[in-house]
Design a protein around this motif. Structure first.
Motif, mmCIF file in Angstrom:
data_model
loop_
_atom_site.group_PDB
_atom_site.id
_atom_site.type_symbol
_atom_site.label_atom_id
_atom_site.label_comp_id
_atom_site.label_asym_id
_atom_site.label_seq_id
_atom_site.Cartn_x
_atom_site.Cartn_y
_atom_site.Cartn_z
ATOM 1 N N GLU A 32 0.829 -1.209 0.000
ATOM 2 C CA GLU A 32 0.000 0.000 0.000
ATOM 3 C C GLU A 32 0.860 1.254 0.000
ATOM 4 O OE1 GLU A 32 -2.629 -0.074 3.289
ATOM 5 O OE2 GLU A 32 -3.760 -1.823 2.592
ATOM 6 N N LEU A 33 1.955 1.208 0.746
ATOM 7 C CA LEU A 33 2.824 2.374 0.839
ATOM 8 C C LEU A 33 3.596 2.612 -0.455
ATOM 9 C CD1 LEU A 33 4.225 1.745 4.440
ATOM 10 C CD2 LEU A 33 2.664 3.582 3.783
ATOM 11 N N ILE A 34 3.991 1.528 -1.122
ATOM 12 C CA ILE A 34 4.819 1.655 -2.329
ATOM 13 C C ILE A 34 3.968 1.898 -3.578
ATOM 14 C CG2 ILE A 34 6.419 0.384 -3.831
ATOM 15 C CD1 ILE A 34 7.584 -0.925 -1.378
ATOM 16 N N ARG A 35 2.686 1.467 -3.546
ATOM 17 C CA ARG A 35 1.846 1.531 -4.746
ATOM 18 C C ARG A 35 1.821 2.911 -5.412
ATOM 19 N NH1 ARG A 35 -2.713 -0.461 -2.715
ATOM 20 N NH2 ARG A 35 -2.021 -2.586 -3.120
ATOM 21 N N PRO A 36 1.690 4.022 -4.676
ATOM 22 C CA PRO A 36 1.654 5.335 -5.358
ATOM 23 C C PRO A 36 2.958 5.693 -6.066
ATOM 24 C CG PRO A 36 0.806 5.490 -3.103
ATOM 25 C CD PRO A 36 1.469 4.164 -3.232
ATOM 26 N N HIS A 37 4.033 4.970 -5.778
ATOM 27 C CA HIS A 37 5.347 5.314 -6.333
ATOM 28 C C HIS A 37 5.815 4.279 -7.368
ATOM 29 C CE1 HIS A 37 5.481 8.131 -2.960
ATOM 30 N NE2 HIS A 37 5.180 7.120 -2.170
ATOM 31 N N ARG A 38 4.868 3.509 -7.919
ATOM 32 C CA ARG A 38 5.251 2.429 -8.832
ATOM 33 C C ARG A 38 5.984 2.936 -10.075
ATOM 34 N NH1 ARG A 38 -0.340 -0.697 -9.507
ATOM 35 N NH2 ARG A 38 -1.006 1.479 -9.481
ATOM 36 N N ALA A 39 5.516 4.070 -10.609
ATOM 37 C CA ALA A 39 6.153 4.600 -11.827
ATOM 38 C C ALA A 39 7.602 4.989 -11.550
ATOM 39 C CB ALA A 39 5.371 5.799 -12.352
#
Length: 602
Positions: A32-39
């Motif tokens: 959940e924490l890493i998902r917004p930074h996938r790009a």
């Protein structure tokens, strides 16, 4: 014992199923924490991919130089191949450094964003959890979640992930390059993977157990420290320093021993990897030398193969370091994810309708309350408090007065029954609307760092300076505030330590007055005041209570004098209920209490 929430965070004997549940919970939080930074994470993987490929190209270029460049330069006086190979080697090294720098910069930025979001989540969740949770879960544990556990996770994100990604890619590219140059030299490497896999499996199980124990003892250490510093006045008053030193030393020893066992596990794993690596390099070198003698392998190829084999075990050791950091971070993440899994026992309604209290009628219908199933504090009862009434709750300590006040303020929900405000069930009203309608002032007047005006303005964030002064005048606090060095702008210091207990309580009264709730609850709010301050409060109390429903809990019966109705409680039950004057004229418990209090003043 359940592992839900914080229920099993002190356990070291988790079953295989419980271990799986805890790991899944932790993994879900990390995703959940890493998902917004996938790009951005994908771009960093591209950087490290290019950097690793350029690093792996080095030994292949050296082999090419030995087997092609040098013979051309020596035999044919053709220096172009060796110049091109040398330039390629330099450019690959430079390119690897540039992309590694980009990767490091981007990965640290991502990790800091993740940690910042996690800190915000923990802080917001801490405030969202109900009073019931905070009364059983110590502040030291919360501090441990917010500080040491997050910092441990930060160590993994800042450096560990780079070791993991670059290590895996380096192993992959090195294996491909090794097979490309000489497939036979890869056989000793494949054989060496068997003991590497076995020792890694052992290290995984042992380190997980020891790191979990280490986090538990670390938390206990922080709890002991925080509790000692919070109660430092009591510590010094009762000369608890020697006992506290001994207790703290025991916890330090527990933590030291847990850390020693953790280091001992790693101390076995890393040297074993080095031994396996050295034996493999020696085997590749020996077998390769025989093949060079027989003409089956070029010298440059042998050099490249040895370099690749040696480099192959470097990333494995790096992965061991990562696993060390990963196990520590996993233990910390288990605690954090468990804390974030906790849900408020007093839940916010899912679809609350807008509500503004206009009268202040309170009704408790068939209400009972128990902190635990076998400890009923308030047996079933019903109670109606009409708008504008000032009701005094009196009774011995432990009679249930404060519990009743907390239920009316919806710090707790009743075990059974319904509490309504102006005919609306409190459980269907948004928390923000309940807090605007009901204000609880306790004996401990907590002031936050900042000015006096800032602390008063907490009751009404948009209050003007004139509003603040009028509130202070109404409750009799203006004179002492005006006499402070900087008046209303005086910094009260941590917890309001620059003010006396009575002055802090007066400021909290100002805060309640300016909030203008329909229902005001005073829970032993005058207990910390001296007699002159209490007389001053009594003059302002009528102003504070006017036009609103008020519930006063007090042992000092002088405070009760402002009430027009008295409820006497005993063992959670209301044993007397009536107008103040009527009960005073009778022979019941309240009249007896009042006579005893009056006699004590003589």
């Amino acid at each position: 014992m359940s592992t839900f929430g914080v229920g099993g965070e002190d356990r070291q004997d988790l079953t295989k199923r419980e271990n799986t549940q805890v790991r899944q919970r932790s993994t879900m939080l990390l995703r959940e924490l890493i998902r917004p930074h996938r790009a951005r994470f994908g771009i960093t993987v591209l950087f490290v991919l290019v950097s690793t490929a350029l690093q792996v190209a080095g030994p292949a270029l050296i082999a090419r130089g030995f087997d092609t460049g040098f013979p051309a330069a020596v035999e044919d006086r053709d220096f172009l191949p060796i110049i091109l190979i040398t330039a390629g080697f330099l450019l690959s090294g430079l390119g690897a450094s540039v992309f590694l720098a980009l990767y490091t910069r981007w990965s640290i930025a991502i990790s800091q964003d993740v940690l910042a979001e996690l800190r915000r989540r923990i802080f917001a969740h801490t405030q969202r959890l109900s009073l019931e949770f905070h009364e059983r879960y110590t502040s030291g544990r919360i501090i441990a979640r917010q500080t040491s556990d997050v910092d441990t996770l930060g160590e993994l994100l800042n450096g560990g992930l780079s070791s993991l990604v670059s290590g895996i890619l380096f192993l992959l590219f090195t294996a491909i390059a090794l097979v490309w140059i000489d497939p036979l030299s890869g056989i000793p490497l494949v054989v060496a993977m068997v003991p590497v896999a076995l020792i890694t499996w052992w290290f995984s199980a042992a380190s997980r157990r020891e790191f979990r124990a280490s986090r538990i003892y670390s938390t206990r250490l922080i709890i002991q420290f925080v509790e000692t510093m919070t109660g430092i006045r009591a510590v010094k008053s009762f000369r608890r320093e020697p006992v506290n030193n001994e207790t703290y030393a025991e916890k330090v020893e527990d933590y030291r021993e847990a850390t020693r066992r953790t280091i001992q596990v790693f101390g076995i794993y890393e040297p074993t990897l080095k031994v396996i690596g050295s034996l493999t390099v020696a085997t590749v070198l020996l077998l390769g030398a025989f093949r060079v003698i027989e003409g089956g392998l070029a010298v440059g190829a042998l050099l490249a193969v040895v370099l690749y084999t040696r480099r192959f075990f470097g990333p494995i050791e790096g992965l061991a370091m990562f696993y060390n950091s990963f196990q520590s971070a996993s233990a910390a993440l288990e605690k954090i994810s468990g804390f974030l899994e906790e849900q408020p026992s007093v839940a916010e309604p899912r679809n609350p309708e807008p509500f503004v209290a206009t009268r202040g009628d309170i009704e408790l219908r068939d209400v009972s309350f128990a902190y635990t199933p076998d400890a009923v504090v308030l047996p079933e009862f019903s109670l109606t408090i009409h708008a504008g009434e000032t009701v005094a709750l009196v009774g011995a300590t432990g009679a249930g007065k404060s519990t009743l006040a907390k239920i009316i303020a919806r710090f707790y929900d009743p075990t059974s029954g319904t509490v309504t405000l102006d005919g609306r069930d409190l459980r269907g009203i948004a928390d923000a609307d309940v807090r605007r309608a009901v204000t609880l002032v306790t004996q401990e007047a907590y002031l936050f760092s900042g000015s006096v005006a800032d602390n008063i303005r907490m009751g009404k964030p948009d209050a003007t300076e004139d509003d603040i002064i009028r509130a202070a005048q109404a409750v009799g606090a203006h004179d002492f505030i005006a006499a402070l060095p900087e008046g209303y702008d005086t910094d009260v210091n941590k917890r309001g330590n620059k003010l006396s207990a009575g002055q802090r309580q007066l400021v909290s009264f100002c805060r309640a007055f300016i909030a203008d709730p329909r229902v005001l609850i005073l829970d032993e709010a005058t207990a910390s005041l001296d007699m002159p301050s209490e007389r001053l409060i009594q003059r302002g109390l009528s102003t504070l209570l006017a036009g609103r429903t008020a519930i006063i809990i007090a042992h000092r019966l002088s405070t009760v004098a402002t009430a027009n109705r008295v409820l006497v409680m005993d063992s959670g039950r209301i044993v007397e209920d009536g107008p103040t004057a009527e009960l005073l004229a009778g022979t019941g418990r309240f009249a007896t209490l009042h006579r005893a209090w009056r006699d004590s003043l003589v």
